[in-house]
Scaffold this active site. Structure first.
Site, PDB file in Angstrom:
ATOM      1  N   CYS A 136      51.270 -33.194 -69.923  1.00 32.31           N
ATOM      2  CA  CYS A 136      51.533 -33.517 -68.507  1.00 32.31           C
ATOM      3  C   CYS A 136      50.182 -33.496 -67.805  1.00 32.31           C
ATOM      4  O   CYS A 136      49.856 -32.544 -67.094  1.00 32.31           O
ATOM      5  CB  CYS A 136      52.502 -32.523 -67.892  1.00 32.31           C
ATOM      6  N   ASP A 194      51.189 -28.075 -69.424  1.00 28.05           N
ATOM      7  CA  ASP A 194      51.166 -27.601 -68.039  1.00 28.05           C
ATOM      8  C   ASP A 194      52.412 -28.209 -67.399  1.00 28.05           C
ATOM      9  O   ASP A 194      52.369 -29.314 -66.863  1.00 28.05           O
ATOM     10  CB  ASP A 194      49.881 -28.055 -67.350  1.00 28.05           C
ATOM     11  N   GLY A 247      42.335 -32.714 -64.609  1.00 21.61           N
ATOM     12  CA  GLY A 247      41.302 -31.689 -64.704  1.00 21.61           C
ATOM     13  C   GLY A 247      41.242 -31.041 -66.075  1.00 21.61           C
ATOM     14  O   GLY A 247      40.161 -30.837 -66.644  1.00 21.61           O
ATOM     15  N   CYS A 286      52.032 -23.555 -62.612  1.00 26.43           N
ATOM     16  CA  CYS A 286      51.468 -23.062 -61.357  1.00 26.43           C
ATOM     17  C   CYS A 286      52.579 -22.513 -60.466  1.00 26.43           C
ATOM     18  O   CYS A 286      52.550 -22.663 -59.244  1.00 26.43           O
ATOM     19  CB  CYS A 286      50.665 -24.140 -60.638  1.00 26.43           C
TER      20      CYS A 286
END
Length: 445
Positions: free
Chosen positions: A255, A318, A260, A371
């Protein structure tokens, strides 16, 4: 803490305030509402100054929304309609947190009240409440300066954090909202970071991670044109930093947007396959790769259904999540997220983890991170995964491992995974969960 630079130039006025109201309403209506609103043609038709002022005002209001609503509630005997509440919020954010003269904050809010039938009858109430707050401040009783941590975030979220982490931690997490976040940068190499640290007014957080105190358009900062760094929160850089040197390793980033971690993997020497199901997000990854001067194998595909039989040394997931850990920069997530969203996303994460496991080579690693601050999207997922997949074990991390890669020692949990909380680092960081899962060298499935 000083107020951010949200001063108002003479040519910016009512249009910017009306736009800010639209942004606030969109942010509370649904997840991604704020992002959709700033991309709306009507918003883009405003001047650059109006857009900048409206966006700054809306984000500040969302950052202080819980505190502002508490101030309003204490001054109302009977709650008016939502449009009136929004105007009171707009006036108070200017009085408390913006470089707008008090008279302008009051007068423009009253003028906005005169625009519609829904708010016109309440302009006297609006004027009285705003001026009452100003009188309290002049008397040394400013209700906007000393935040109550329990009022800064939605009560249901604060209670979840209190249960998961304890009241002191929950309070610390909430108070991070009052700090304007700095900008973290990840570098291709440590020498590049050392060379540009002074020009970027930066503090080293990890061997290749710098926190810059600069403000403004990052495209004007030293090193941007060289393609030696990219914007990435320190917490978001930790999952890949923990892996160290990846020379000759194959990695799939399931994903990948905004890219980054893909850039980090390449900087560490890996050969990378990167997926994203959104054409626009994949284009952003491609643009970042071109600026930095890297190449990766890109696919527009769903991480669960990607039809590829290859096995990888490292699979990075992620996962899509509630993103409650990103509230420092995206305070709208606090007000648009609902409890049902967490359960729905946890089911998605469950399926993605099972799919990701099939792509891990014997002896390889699956790195799972989100996150989110919610345990259902982190700790609970990993425990359930290990029960389903007996050929995987948790790679336990130590405080020394964390320190070597710039993560706070407090983020290392007894189980061996990382739970990065927003207040564990001076100046704040995104909330993140990270677990490394290693596959047995001799077993599959």
């Amino acid at each position: 803490m000083s107020k951010p630079d949200t001063s108002e130039s003479p040519d910016i006025g009512m249009k910017a305030r009306i736009a800010a109201l639209d942004l606030i309403r969109a942010a509370q209506a649904k997840r991604s509402g704020f992002d959709e609103a700033v991309a709306n043609p009507a918003f883009l038709a405003l001047s650059e100054g109006e857009r900048s002022f409206a966006r700054a005002m809306a984000l500040l209001l969302l950052r202080r929304l819980g505190q502002i609503d508490h101030v309003i509630d204490k001054r109302l005997k009977k709650e008016p309609n939502d449009e009136v509440i929004d105007l009171l919020r707009l006036g108070l954010v200017q009085i408390g947190y913006m470089n707008v003269p008090d008279f302008a904050a009051v007068s423009t809010t009253v003028k906005l009240a005169e625009r519609t039938n829904a708010t016109r009858p309440y302009k006297g109430l609006i004027n009285a409440i705003l001026r009452g707050v100003l009188r309290d401040r002049a008397a040394g009783r400013d209700p906007l300066t000393k935040p109550d941590a329990t009022k800064l975030v939605p009560d249901w979220l604060f209670q979840r954090w209190k249960i998961a982490y304890g009241e002191d931690e929950a309070r610390g997490m909430a108070l991070v909202l009052t700090e304007e976040p700095a900008t973290d940068l990840s570098f291709k190499t440590a020498p590049d970071m050392a060379r540009l640290q002074e020009a970027l007014q930066g503090e080293a957080l990890a061997p290749s991670v710098l926190r810059s105190s600069l403000r403004g358009d990052v495209r004007d900062w030293a090193g941007y044109g060289e393609g030696v760094w990219w914007v990435q929160d320190a917490s978001a850089s930790t999952p890949v930093n923990l892996l160290g040197d990846l020379t000759d390793k194959t990695v799939i980033d399931l994903c990948a947007a905004p890219g980054g971690k893909t850039l980090q993997l390449l900087a560490a020497g890996a050969t990378v396959v990167a997926l994203d199901r959104s054409k626009n997000r994949l284009k952003r990854i491609d643009e970042n790769l071109a600026r930095i001067g890297y190449q990766a194998e890109l696919h527009m595909a769903d991480a669960e259904g990607f039809d590829d039989s290859r096995k990888f040394d490292i699979v990075l997931l992620d996962a899509p999540c509630s993103a409650t850990g990103t509230y420092r920069r995206q305070p709208d997530v606090l007000w648009a997220t609902r409890p049902a969203d967490i359960a729905k996303l946890a089911d998605v994460q469950h399926r993605l983890l099972d799919s990701a496991a099939d792509r891990v080579a014997n002896g390889g690693e699956l790195v799972y991170c989100t996150c989110s601050l919610e345990r259902e999207e982190g700790e609970t997922q990993v425990l359930a995964f290990l029960r389903r997949h007996k050929d995987f074990e948790l790679v336990k991390m130590t405080p020394e491992d964390a320190a070597a890669h710039g993560a706070p020692a407090a983020s290392v949990r007894p189980e061996g995974w990382l739970r990065l909380l927003p207040h564990q680092r001076s100046g704040g960081q995104d909330g993140f969960f990270i677990a490394r899962l290693k596959r047995s060298p001799s077993r599959q499935g």
